[in-house]
Design a protein around this motif. Structure first.
Motif, mmCIF file in Angstrom:
data_model
loop_
_atom_site.group_PDB
_atom_site.id
_atom_site.type_symbol
_atom_site.label_atom_id
_atom_site.label_comp_id
_atom_site.label_asym_id
_atom_site.label_seq_id
_atom_site.Cartn_x
_atom_site.Cartn_y
_atom_site.Cartn_z
ATOM 1 N N PRO A 273 -7.483 3.532 0.238
ATOM 2 C CA PRO A 273 -6.595 2.469 -0.773
ATOM 3 C C PRO A 273 -5.269 3.169 -1.043
ATOM 4 O O PRO A 273 -5.080 4.585 -1.073
ATOM 5 C CB PRO A 273 -7.362 2.269 -1.970
ATOM 6 N N ILE A 274 -4.153 2.307 -1.260
ATOM 7 C CA ILE A 274 -2.778 2.890 -1.361
ATOM 8 C C ILE A 274 -2.548 2.654 -2.998
ATOM 9 O O ILE A 274 -2.564 1.545 -3.347
ATOM 10 C CB ILE A 274 -1.702 2.451 -0.418
ATOM 11 N N ASP A 275 -2.058 3.609 -3.761
ATOM 12 C CA ASP A 275 -1.475 3.344 -4.905
ATOM 13 C C ASP A 275 -0.470 2.350 -4.952
ATOM 14 O O ASP A 275 0.548 2.669 -4.240
ATOM 15 C CB ASP A 275 -1.372 4.643 -5.669
ATOM 16 N N PRO A 276 -0.695 1.068 -5.779
ATOM 17 C CA PRO A 276 0.489 0.045 -5.375
ATOM 18 C C PRO A 276 1.782 0.778 -5.894
ATOM 19 O O PRO A 276 2.947 0.180 -5.280
ATOM 20 C CB PRO A 276 -0.158 -1.151 -6.232
ATOM 21 N N ARG A 277 1.664 1.643 -6.913
ATOM 22 C CA ARG A 277 3.261 2.171 -7.485
ATOM 23 C C ARG A 277 3.553 2.887 -6.443
ATOM 24 O O ARG A 277 5.219 2.950 -6.278
ATOM 25 C CB ARG A 277 2.768 3.083 -8.724
ATOM 26 N N SER A 278 3.154 3.616 -5.390
ATOM 27 C CA SER A 278 3.684 4.413 -4.318
ATOM 28 C C SER A 278 4.480 3.449 -3.500
ATOM 29 O O SER A 278 5.293 4.164 -2.542
ATOM 30 C CB SER A 278 2.667 5.277 -3.969
#
Length: 227
Positions: A53-58
């Motif tokens: 998963p990717i941190d959405p903030r990034s």
């Protein structure tokens, strides 16, 4: 041998409140871009394998450069890093000259307990290779023991995401531990620069970066050692 292994998280939520987290994208893409341009091949592993998963903030524009987005949108990265990462249990450490622990808050819940990544780090380091990390990726180093029973980072100078940076990012009360304290407990000297400023520590074949601004700098330091 011209291959490096990038370790990524499988964790997509903070345990405290379920807020989304994961890999901080640029911490992977900036490192990968630098080392592939230098002629190295990269493989991707995670504790469980599969989806990363990717941190959405990034993914916000202020954090993502054009080259980061181009790599993120490539079929190779989408497939081998984000959809079908290699299970850590399947890693052959002898194939790699370096292991890089990418960060993002998710790693705080799965890197410290992943014995397969710890085994890979030990094997690569003891074979003369490099063990590297950036930001929260330092969590992958805390429980790595060498064959003689000593802790990999004991007596070494390292860095990672600081207590002040956790406070400024609003996450200090949600993380399971302090990187600074864990490093000290393992016998390391933890060094830090100003929050969110590029900072890298090189101690022999151990290279660590402080924060999301330091991924490319870790790659440059590693490439300089390998040249």
């Amino acid at each position: 041998m011209k291959k490096m292994l990038v370790a990524l998280t499988n964790v997509d939520r903070f345990e405290a409140d379920g807020e989304p987290t994961g890999l901080w994208l640029a911490e992977a893409t900036e490192f990968v871009d630098a080392v592939t341009q230098a002629g190295y091949q990269v493989d991707y592993a995670s504790p469980r394998g599969g989806v990363v998963p990717i941190d959405p903030r990034s993914m916000e524009d202020k954090f993502v450069k054009e080259r980061d987005r181009a790599l993120y949108e490539s079929e190779d990265f989408a497939t081998r890093a984000l959809e079908q990462s290699m299970p850590a249990a399947d890693v052959d450490p002898s194939a790699y000259v370096a292991l890089y622990f990418a960060g993002g808050h998710g790693v705080m819940w799965d890197f410290p307990s992943c014995v397969d990544l710890q085994s890979a780090a030990r094997a690569i380091y003891e074979a003369g290779g490099y063990v590297t990390s950036v930001c929260h990726g330092v969590a992958g180093l805390f429980n790595v023991d060498l064959s003689d029973g000593s802790r990999l980072i004991a007596g070494k100078t390292i860095t990672g995401f600081t207590d002040k940076e956790e406070l400024l990012s609003g996450k200090k009360g949600k993380v399971p531990f302090s990187n600074e304290e864990k490093a000290k407990q393992a016998g390391a000297a933890f060094k830090k620069a100003l929050p969110f400023h590029e900072h890298v520590e090189v101690d022999g074949r151990l290279i660590t970066g402080q924060n999301p601004q330091s991924g490319a700098a870790v790659a440059r330091a590693l490439l300089a050692q390998l040249s």
